[in-house]
Structures are given as C-alpha cells and as structure tokens.
Design an enzyme around this catalytic site. Structure first.
Site, PDB file in Angstrom:
ATOM      1  CG  HIS A 288     -24.041  21.506 -66.077  1.00  0.00           C
ATOM      2  ND1 HIS A 288     -24.805  21.064 -65.027  1.00  0.00           N
ATOM      3  CD2 HIS A 288     -24.241  22.851 -66.137  1.00  0.00           C
ATOM      4  CE1 HIS A 288     -25.478  22.095 -64.503  1.00  0.00           C
ATOM      5  NE2 HIS A 288     -25.134  23.195 -65.152  1.00  0.00           N
TER       6      HIS A 288
ATOM      7  CG  ASP B   4     -18.408  23.826 -57.187  1.00  0.00           C
ATOM      8  OD1 ASP B   4     -17.910  23.939 -58.324  1.00  0.00           O
ATOM      9  OD2 ASP B   4     -19.625  23.911 -56.966  1.00  0.00           O
TER      10      ASP B   4
HETATM   11  C1  GLA Z   1     -22.295  23.507 -59.619  1.00  0.00           C
HETATM   12  C2  GLA Z   1     -21.828  22.178 -59.046  1.00  0.00           C
HETATM   13  C3  GLA Z   1     -20.564  21.701 -59.746  1.00  0.00           C
HETATM   14  C4  GLA Z   1     -20.719  21.706 -61.261  1.00  0.00           C
HETATM   15  C5  GLA Z   1     -21.308  23.035 -61.739  1.00  0.00           C
HETATM   16  C6  GLA Z   1     -21.650  23.018 -63.202  1.00  0.00           C
HETATM   17  O1  GLA Z   1     -21.351  24.497 -59.334  1.00  0.00           O
HETATM   18  O2  GLA Z   1     -21.597  22.285 -57.669  1.00  0.00           O
HETATM   19  O3  GLA Z   1     -20.221  20.404 -59.275  1.00  0.00           O
HETATM   20  O4  GLA Z   1     -21.484  20.624 -61.695  1.00  0.00           O
HETATM   21  O5  GLA Z   1     -22.478  23.394 -61.024  1.00  0.00           O
HETATM   22  O6  GLA Z   1     -20.499  22.889 -63.959  1.00  0.00           O
END
Ligand code: GLA
Length: 389
Positions: A44, A182
């Site tokens: 996060h 991601d």
């Molecule tokens: C999900 C979101 C990412 C990131 C994570 C928490 O995977 O897609 O962008 O914010 O949560 O770290």
C-alpha cells in the site's frame, strides 16, 4: 506440500486455439505470457509514490492471439470455460456484472484510445495465477492481452506505456484505483531478482535473490467481500492525509516529519499515514539488508510490515494472521501478508534447505488453526512479460 507449478501451458494453448478457431497455417496464433508477482515488502505504498520490492513469478497468464478479418474480438477463457464477443469500436463502459471480459474490453479500448489502431482478433487465455488471491492475476491478464493485441496488429509498444495502460484498464473497467506495482512488475521483472522500485520516479534497481533462499507463497483460500471497496477507501484515507499535511503525496513526509507533525491528523487517518510512511522506509532498508545478506534484519522488517498492515492500515484478517503465525519456524527468514489484504496470500522467505519442510508445516498449522486447506506454492523469480516462441 508445495504444489508443483504446471509447465508453461503455451503448447496446450496453441492446440486448444486450433481446435476452436481452425488450424489453417494463416490462423496459427502467437502466444504472449505475463507473470503474476510477489511483493517482499512495501505494501500500500505504490499509490502513495513510495517504495515497493516485488518480483515477477513463475505463475503466469498466457494469451494466444490471431488476427480476424472483422473488427471484433472473440475471446475464450480457459479458466472460466467461457467465450465472449466484444466490439472495442463501440463506445460505452464495462459490463456491470464485473465479468472477466471487462479486462479485455478495457485494454482493447484504451489501446485504441492511445492511438494503436488494433484490429479484430481471436484470443484464448489460460492462467496458472490463482485468481483474486493477491498475486496480481488481473495485471497478468491485462498485460498479456495488451501484448497480444498489439502483437497481432503489428505494433511494438513501450513497456512503460503498456504497464500504465493496463493500470488504467483496472481503474476504469474493474473499479480498483490500484497503484502501478503489479503492472510494472509484470512488464519489468527480472529472473532471479526482486526490484526496489521507486513509485514516484519509476527508477528501479534489481536486487538479486540469493540462491540460498526460496519464496514460499501460501494461499489462505479466503477472499473477504470487503476487499475491493476497502482498497479504494484506504487510498482515499491516504489522499486525505496528504491533503491535511499540504503535500502532493505521503512520499513527501519522512518518518521524522511524521513524528513531529502527526498531531495534525485525526486518529484513523494518522494510523493509515503512519503505515505508509514507515512501510516505505522499511522497504528501502529491506533492499539494503537483502543486498548485504542481513537476513535477520530483513526478517524483522517483514514482521514489522505485517504488524503495521494489521494494526495501522487494518487490511489483514484472522486467516492472514494465522498463516503468518504458522510461519514461526526454523529456516524462515521472514513472513507477512501480501497484496491488497482481507484474504489472499502471504509471502514467506525461507532458507532453501528448509523450504519443503516449512511449507508442509505451515499448511498443517494453518489447517489446525482455521480448518481450511491452504494452497502452497514455491515460486521462483522470472523475467517480465514477453512472447513465447
Ligand atoms: C494491489 C494493487 C497494488 C498495490 C497492492 C498493495 O495489489 O493492485 O497496486 O497497491 O494492492 O500494496
């Protein structure tokens, strides 16, 4: 016991594609792979312009694609045993029922909007990334579809543009205001490495994962309904904290600034901000610890990350806590919840020699604590997305 990871299903996918769409040489598909990811630490923090430390893994999504004479996209999902027909030239938003094909439609429309005149295509998709479990199955889907649509229409796109476009598809067609971690990892991962990524400048440095370690991913097999809505709420809390501090994002506040100014925030918002600011600092320190082989410090930082996500950011749940608790074993370097939270997976960094024993014991302890059968994966870090020849 750790699940053996299926061999790349690219060949099986070509075969199934020929069965569905015909096997004339002219319609032989090209196949594109995009990996899921783990995140060692830095949760996060991405949408707060902070640091993350992810790695692309050997669980992936493959998209087979061949051009069509018309402008339509016919897409078969081998995960859902379902087919959909889409018209990216039509205007309009995503389907309201949250259908999986929204990701494909979103990517196709956004590519067109960005000036890539992609034509019609037959697509077939298969995946070994467990869906919705915090391993970025959606980013793997978006990126593999983007590369496939670009590839069969004769375009080469800049990787960063692909990552950004895939992130927009998630915002606009799946309703999650995710950061870029991601999609960036799916595009830029490097075999045998994790990366320290600065989500503000997007500069990154590859950090080798020592051969003496293994990544054990434990799927709690729960996904709480809260997840999607709570994610956007946490993001809004962080934006509110930045607004109250008068800065563009929480990145501008160091842990020392925070210690001095935390009284300016109401209690709940203060806890969110404390998580983000300390987590980003922990991530930078964790990369240095990994580089100098200081596993004991790395483990402490991962444990502190989990506590901060549980107590300050409030995105853990009993099952994630139980799985992290189950990892208090010899040979474990560190363990924490991973991804958005409210279920999904944990990540455990383990000494190589102990990996199978640790994973067996964690599964057993988790089962005893919750009654659930977890799925365990021993993952390796692989290269980012590309075409399978
Ligand atoms: C999900 C979101 C990412 C990131 C994570 C928490 O995977 O897609 O962008 O914010 O949560 O770290």
């Amino acid at each position: 016991m750790a699940e053996p990871i299926a061999a790349a299903p690219a060949e099986a996918l070509r075969f199934a594609f020929a069965e569905r769409f015909g096997n004339a040489a002219s319609s032989a598909p090209r196949v594109f792979r995009a990996p899921g990811r783990v995140n060692l630490i830095g949760e996060h923090t991405d949408y707060n312009d902070g640091f993350v430390m992810p790695a692309a893994i050997n669980l992936a999504t493959w998209t087979a694609a061949a051009p069509r004479a018309d402008q339509r996209i016919v897409v078969v999902s081998r995960s859902f045993y379902e087919e959909a027909e889409l018209d990216p030239a039509e205007s309009g938003g995503p389907r309201e029922d949250g259908h999986w094909s929204n990701f494909v439609l979103g990517v196709a429309r956004l590519l067109r909007g960005a000036g890539f005149a992609i034509g019609g295509a037959n697509l077939m998709i298969d995946s070994t990334v467990p869906l919705g479990s915090g391993l970025s199955s959606s980013a793997a889907l978006e990126v593999s579809v983007a590369l496939a649509l670009l590839g069969v229409s004769g375009f080469e796109a800049d990787r960063l543009e692909v990552a950004r476009l895939a992130q927009r598809a998630e915002h606009e067609y799946a309703g999650a205001r995710c950061g870029l971690m991601d999609q960036f990892t799916a595009c830029f991962g490097r075999a045998g490495h994790t990366m320290l990524l600065d989500c503000q400048s997007l500069a990154y440095r590859a950090v080798p994962l020592p051969n003496s370690t293994r990544l054990v991913v434990a799927n709690t097999m729960v996904k709480h309904e809260l997840a999607a809505g709570e994610y956007n709420l946490r993001r809004a809390d962080c934006e509110e904290a930045a607004r109250l501090f008068g800065v563009p994002s929480l990145r501008a506040i160091s842990p020392a600034d925070f210690a001095r100014r935390q009284g300016e925030l109401p209690p709940a918002i203060r806890r969110r901000a404390r998580h983000v600011i300390t987590e980003s600092a922990r991530t930078v320190e964790a990369a240095a610890a990994l580089e100098r082989g200081d596993f004991s410090r790395l483990g402490e930082l991962m444990a502190a990350s989990h506590r901060s996500l549980r107590d300050d950011f409030e995105v853990s749940c009993t099952e994630l806590d139980a799985m992290v608790g189950a990892a208090r074993l010899d040979g474990v370097i560190g363990a924490r919840m991973m991804g958005g939270g409210f279920g999904g997976c944990t990540i455990t960094l383990v000494e190589a020699g102990a990996a199978s024993e640790v994973s067996r014991e964690m599964a057993l302890r988790y089962h005893l604590a919750t009654g659930l059968e977890p799925q365990m994966y021993e993952c390796t870090a692989v290269d980012g997305a590309g075409e399978e020849r």
